[in-house]
Scaffold this active site. Structure first.
Site, PDB file in Angstrom:
ATOM      1  N   HIS A  64    -102.551  43.941 -26.071  1.00 40.12           N
ATOM      2  CA  HIS A  64    -103.634  42.169 -25.843  1.00 40.12           C
ATOM      3  C   HIS A  64    -103.180  42.308 -24.376  1.00 40.12           C
ATOM      4  CE1 HIS A  64    -103.482  37.944 -26.743  1.00 40.12           C
ATOM      5  NE2 HIS A  64    -104.035  38.479 -25.160  1.00 40.12           N
ATOM      6  N   PHE A 114    -112.574  41.651 -20.839  1.00 40.39           N
ATOM      7  CA  PHE A 114    -111.054  41.017 -21.437  1.00 40.39           C
ATOM      8  C   PHE A 114    -109.870  42.021 -20.399  1.00 40.39           C
ATOM      9  CE2 PHE A 114    -108.397  43.084 -25.091  1.00 40.39           C
ATOM     10  CZ  PHE A 114    -107.218  41.507 -25.016  1.00 40.39           C
ATOM     11  N   HIS A 117    -109.794  38.961 -17.383  1.00 39.64           N
ATOM     12  CA  HIS A 117    -108.985  38.004 -18.059  1.00 39.64           C
ATOM     13  C   HIS A 117    -107.541  38.461 -17.854  1.00 39.64           C
ATOM     14  CE1 HIS A 117    -108.134  35.064 -20.374  1.00 39.64           C
ATOM     15  NE2 HIS A 117    -106.663  35.897 -20.928  1.00 39.64           N
ATOM     16  N   GLU A 118    -107.020  39.631 -18.428  1.00 39.41           N
ATOM     17  CA  GLU A 118    -105.912  40.327 -18.731  1.00 39.41           C
ATOM     18  C   GLU A 118    -105.195  39.984 -17.202  1.00 39.41           C
ATOM     19  OE1 GLU A 118    -103.247  40.409 -21.229  1.00 39.41           O
ATOM     20  OE2 GLU A 118    -104.920  38.691 -21.739  1.00 39.41           O
ATOM     21  N   LYS A 121    -105.671  36.564 -15.276  1.00 38.58           N
ATOM     22  CA  LYS A 121    -104.108  35.756 -15.429  1.00 38.58           C
ATOM     23  C   LYS A 121    -102.586  36.492 -15.221  1.00 38.58           C
ATOM     24  CE  LYS A 121    -103.099  33.207 -20.009  1.00 38.58           C
ATOM     25  NZ  LYS A 121    -103.535  33.086 -21.291  1.00 38.58           N
ATOM     26  N   HIS A 122    -102.698  37.436 -16.029  1.00 38.16           N
ATOM     27  CA  HIS A 122    -100.932  37.807 -15.953  1.00 38.16           C
ATOM     28  C   HIS A 122    -101.216  39.167 -13.976  1.00 38.16           C
ATOM     29  CE1 HIS A 122    -100.966  36.738 -19.890  1.00 38.16           C
ATOM     30  NE2 HIS A 122    -102.179  36.494 -20.131  1.00 38.16           N
TER      31      HIS A 122
HETATM   32  P1  5GP Z   1    -104.649  35.868 -23.570  1.00 33.78           P
HETATM   33  O1  5GP Z   1    -104.971  34.532 -22.128  1.00 33.78           O
HETATM   34  O2  5GP Z   1    -103.659  35.381 -24.088  1.00 33.78           O
HETATM   35  O3  5GP Z   1    -104.162  36.945 -22.779  1.00 33.78           O
HETATM   36  O4  5GP Z   1    -105.718  36.617 -23.789  1.00 33.78           O
HETATM   37  C1  5GP Z   1    -106.611  35.208 -24.577  1.00 33.78           C
HETATM   38  C2  5GP Z   1    -108.409  35.986 -24.182  1.00 33.78           C
HETATM   39  O5  5GP Z   1    -108.528  36.948 -24.119  1.00 33.78           O
HETATM   40  C3  5GP Z   1    -108.422  34.694 -25.566  1.00 33.78           C
HETATM   41  O6  5GP Z   1    -109.877  33.659 -24.153  1.00 33.78           O
HETATM   42  C4  5GP Z   1    -109.586  35.594 -25.929  1.00 33.78           C
HETATM   43  O7  5GP Z   1    -110.881  35.139 -26.086  1.00 33.78           O
HETATM   44  C5  5GP Z   1    -109.649  36.976 -25.187  1.00 33.78           C
HETATM   45  N1  5GP Z   1    -110.138  38.308 -25.746  1.00 33.78           N
HETATM   46  C6  5GP Z   1    -110.911  39.250 -26.003  1.00 33.78           C
HETATM   47  N2  5GP Z   1    -111.046  40.204 -26.462  1.00 33.78           N
HETATM   48  C7  5GP Z   1    -109.923  39.931 -27.576  1.00 33.78           C
HETATM   49  C8  5GP Z   1    -108.800  40.917 -28.449  1.00 33.78           C
HETATM   50  O8  5GP Z   1    -109.544  41.686 -28.777  1.00 33.78           O
HETATM   51  N3  5GP Z   1    -107.543  39.948 -28.532  1.00 33.78           N
HETATM   52  C9  5GP Z   1    -107.203  38.640 -28.171  1.00 33.78           C
HETATM   53  N4  5GP Z   1    -105.875  38.401 -28.708  1.00 33.78           N
HETATM   54  N5  5GP Z   1    -108.021  38.063 -27.291  1.00 33.78           N
HETATM   55  C10 5GP Z   1    -109.296  38.688 -26.897  1.00 33.78           C
END
Ligand code: 5GP
Length: 230
Positions: A64, A114, A117-118, A121-122
């Protein structure tokens, strides 16, 4: 003639200020969580899942993220909007990421959103020690140091839809890895609590696993949880 004390010297004062600034910018978090997700428990929910465009992921834990955290349990996020995700910086890692860091969100995607996003955000909150390439490469490397599924299977815990005690899951990871995991659960469509994510803690240099400074363990789980197939 009056001697100037070290304390008064403008040079010393500037050097002190500089080192305080450098130290505070390099200590912008305390440790990382390496968070891995069981795909069956993402798919087996009200919201469901979509397989990535590259096909159904392996029946294994997927990454994740690698999340910088503070010792008090809070965490920094979205630390540098000007350091945006650039897939060309990780082109050599993409095929491994597709296998080990698959996206399950709908509609089907290739993973870039994804991973972006990671990073945003992180990852940007740990850029003082990991640039974009190092952030993703290090996360893959850490995942491969401890095989969570083998650890569970070694203790007779299989992804077969059966219920297992939270304690037995925690202990299986502890015995195999030497570290206490953070376990998080979600609910399947019938409302059963199931094993969703396992996190291990990593030191602030992202070099090795450590015992977690904070463990909000199993708050989202029942004492007995399902391990669904995938
Ligand atoms: P976080 O914000 O907790 O780091 O990541 C979650 C975000 O990543 C959510 O917006 C979710 O929709 C997106 N995301 C995309 N693909 C995945 C996946 O395979 N697993 C998870 N848990 N989140 C995902």
């Amino acid at each position: 003639m009056k001697m100037q004390s070290n304390h008064d010297s403008p040079f010393i004062m500037l050097a002190t200020l500089f080192s305080v600034l450098v130290l505070s910018s390099s200590q912008d978090f305390d440790f990382f969580y390496l968070v891995q997700e069981w795909p069956g428990s993402h798919c087996d929910t009200e919201q469901g899942c979509c397989y990535p465009t590259t096909g159904k992921p392996a029946s294994d834990f997927g990454i994740h993220g690698l999340w910088p955290n503070y010792n008090d349990g809070s965490y920094p996020s979205n630390c540098n909007s000007s350091n945006s995700f650039d897939a060309s910086k990780i082109s050599d890692l993409i095929s491994r990421m597709q296998l080990e860091w698959p996206t399950l969100s709908c509609p089907s995607k290739d993973g870039l959103k994804f991973w972006g996003h990671e990073w945003k955000k992180h990852g940007t909150c740990a850029e003082s020690i990991l640039d974009q390439h190092a952030y993703f490469e290090t996360t893959l490397k850490l995942k491969n140091k401890i095989n969570l599924l083998h650890a569970l299977e070694g203790a007779g815990i299989q992804p077969n839809g059966q219920m297992y005690s939270l304690e037995s899951i925690t202990s299986a990871i502890q015995v195999a890895s030497g570290y206490t995991p953070r376990i998080q659960c979600n609910n399947d469509t019938s409302g059963n609590s199931q094993l969703h994510e396992i996190s291990l803690c990593v030191d602030s240099m992202a070099a090795d696993f450590i015992e977690c400074p904070v463990l909000p363990n199993g708050r989202s789980c029942g004492s007995s949880i399902e391990f669904p197939s995938f």
